[in-house]
Design an enzyme around this catalytic site. Structure first.
Site, PDB file in Angstrom:
ATOM      1  N   LEU A 103      43.924  34.832  37.052  1.00 29.25           N
ATOM      2  CA  LEU A 103      43.761  36.294  37.133  1.00 29.25           C
ATOM      3  C   LEU A 103      42.276  36.253  38.021  1.00 29.25           C
ATOM      4  O   LEU A 103      41.433  35.244  37.606  1.00 29.25           O
ATOM      5  CB  LEU A 103      42.456  36.196  35.332  1.00 29.25           C
ATOM      6  CG  LEU A 103      43.607  36.935  34.616  1.00 29.25           C
ATOM      7  CD1 LEU A 103      42.965  37.089  33.278  1.00 29.25           C
ATOM      8  CD2 LEU A 103      44.868  37.829  34.534  1.00 29.25           C
ATOM      9  N   ASP A 104      42.065  36.869  39.227  1.00 30.08           N
ATOM     10  CA  ASP A 104      41.460  37.036  40.225  1.00 30.08           C
ATOM     11  C   ASP A 104      39.601  38.138  38.980  1.00 30.08           C
ATOM     12  O   ASP A 104      39.308  38.078  38.709  1.00 30.08           O
ATOM     13  CB  ASP A 104      41.593  38.147  41.166  1.00 30.08           C
ATOM     14  CG  ASP A 104      41.896  39.572  40.740  1.00 30.08           C
ATOM     15  OD1 ASP A 104      41.570  40.551  39.929  1.00 30.08           O
ATOM     16  OD2 ASP A 104      42.398  40.599  41.608  1.00 30.08           O
ATOM     17  N   TYR A 105      38.773  37.384  40.054  1.00 26.09           N
ATOM     18  CA  TYR A 105      37.681  37.588  40.028  1.00 26.09           C
ATOM     19  C   TYR A 105      37.570  39.461  39.315  1.00 26.09           C
ATOM     20  O   TYR A 105      36.581  39.134  38.412  1.00 26.09           O
ATOM     21  CB  TYR A 105      36.498  38.092  41.835  1.00 26.09           C
ATOM     22  CG  TYR A 105      35.045  38.093  41.088  1.00 26.09           C
ATOM     23  CD1 TYR A 105      34.813  36.600  40.604  1.00 26.09           C
ATOM     24  CD2 TYR A 105      34.483  38.949  41.343  1.00 26.09           C
ATOM     25  CE1 TYR A 105      32.620  36.495  41.099  1.00 26.09           C
ATOM     26  CE2 TYR A 105      32.994  39.404  41.256  1.00 26.09           C
ATOM     27  CZ  TYR A 105      32.265  37.974  40.957  1.00 26.09           C
ATOM     28  OH  TYR A 105      30.959  37.714  40.771  1.00 26.09           O
ATOM     29  N   SER A 107      38.933  41.300  37.414  1.00 21.77           N
ATOM     30  CA  SER A 107      39.989  40.992  36.142  1.00 21.77           C
ATOM     31  C   SER A 107      39.749  40.508  34.979  1.00 21.77           C
ATOM     32  O   SER A 107      38.887  39.369  35.306  1.00 21.77           O
ATOM     33  CB  SER A 107      41.839  40.502  35.970  1.00 21.77           C
ATOM     34  OG  SER A 107      42.257  41.007  37.128  1.00 21.77           O
ATOM     35  N   ARG A 190      47.625  43.624  40.667  1.00 21.52           N
ATOM     36  CA  ARG A 190      46.676  44.415  40.988  1.00 21.52           C
ATOM     37  C   ARG A 190      47.042  44.900  41.550  1.00 21.52           C
ATOM     38  O   ARG A 190      46.782  46.787  41.433  1.00 21.52           O
ATOM     39  CB  ARG A 190      45.644  44.123  41.164  1.00 21.52           C
ATOM     40  CG  ARG A 190      44.113  44.955  41.425  1.00 21.52           C
ATOM     41  CD  ARG A 190      43.429  43.392  41.975  1.00 21.52           C
ATOM     42  NE  ARG A 190      42.035  43.172  41.007  1.00 21.52           N
ATOM     43  CZ  ARG A 190      41.621  43.796  40.297  1.00 21.52           C
ATOM     44  NH1 ARG A 190      41.506  45.115  40.169  1.00 21.52           N
ATOM     45  NH2 ARG A 190      41.315  43.429  39.091  1.00 21.52           N
TER      46      ARG A 190
END
Length: 190
Positions: A103-105, A107, A190
C-alpha cells in the site's frame, strides 16, 4: 532435501536471501567445515551449516500477520529516506516477516505480512490469478466512473488487465468503490 544455502538461511529467519548471499560471499558461511559459495546447496538434516561459527537452526515457524497500515508509512522493511516503515509497526512480533503486496505511503488499510515466501509468491504472482479487492474512498460525483475505470487497459504506457469496479456506497459528494485487480501494478488502484 537439498536447497540453496541462501534459501536455508532465510528460512531459518537469519536474514533475507540477498543478505545471505552477501554473508556467503564474505566467507561467513560454512557447510561441513568448508567455506561455502553462492549457489551451493545443502541438506539441513544431513549437513552441518554454520554462520560465523554458529550452527543455524531449522526452518522457523510460519507467521502470518494482518496489519492495518496507517497513512504515513512506507510498505517496506527498510527505507533509505528515513521514513516510517511497516517494520516499525511489527518490530515486536517475534519473527522476520515481509509485506505481501504493498500500500503506498498515502494509503491505509489491511496489509498482510509473513515469513512464508511460497505463500506470499502464490498470492502475488499474476499466474495464480488471486484477486485483490480494495475499497477506495473518493470525493465528488461518481456517475459513470465505475465503467470508465474498468475500461483502463494502459497505465503510464504499460498494458494492464482491466480492473473490476463497482460502487459500494454513495452519498452526495462521496463514494466508496470496490476495485478488484489481479496484477497489482504500481499505482493501478490510486
Amino acid at each position: 532435501m537439498e536447497e540453496r544455502l541462501q534459501k536455508l538461511l532465510a528460512q531459518a529467519g537469519l536474514c533475507s536471501r540477498r543478505e545471505a548471499e552477501r554473508w556467503i560471499d564474505d566467507g561467513r558461511v560454512t557447510v561441513n567445515g568448508k567455506k561455502a559459495s553462492v549457489g551451493d546447496k545443502a541438506d539441513p538434516r544431513r549437513d552441518k551449516i554454520f554462520v560465523d561459527g554458529k550452527p543455524i537452526g531449522g526452518a522457523e515457524e510460519k507467521v502470518y500477520l494482518m496489519l492495518y497500515k496507517p497513512r504515513g508509512y512506507v510498505t517496506t522493511m527498510k527505507d533509505e529516506h528515513g521514513r516510517k516503515t511497516v517494520a516499525d509497526l511489527v518490530r515486536g512480533c517475534g519473527a522476520r516477516v515481509v509485506p505481501v503486496g504493498r500500500l503506498d505511503y498515502n494509503s491505509e488499510g489491511l496489509l498482510l505480512l509473513t515469513n512464508d515466501g511460497a505463500w506470499a509468491q502464490h498470492l502475488l504472482h499474476p499466474k495464480h490469478e488471486v484477486e485483490k479487492t480494495y475499497h477506495v474512498s473518493v470525493f465528488g460525483p461518481v456517475a459513470g466512473a465505475a465503467a470508465r475505470l474498468a475500461a483502463v487497459t494502459d497505465l503510464e504506457g504499460e498494458p494492464i488487465r482491466p480492473a473490476r469496479v463497482e460502487v459500494l456506497r454513495e452519498t452526495p459528494g462521496t463514494a466508496v468503490l470496490g476495485v478488484t485487480i489481479h496484477e497489482g501494478k504500481n499505482r493501478q488502484v490510486r
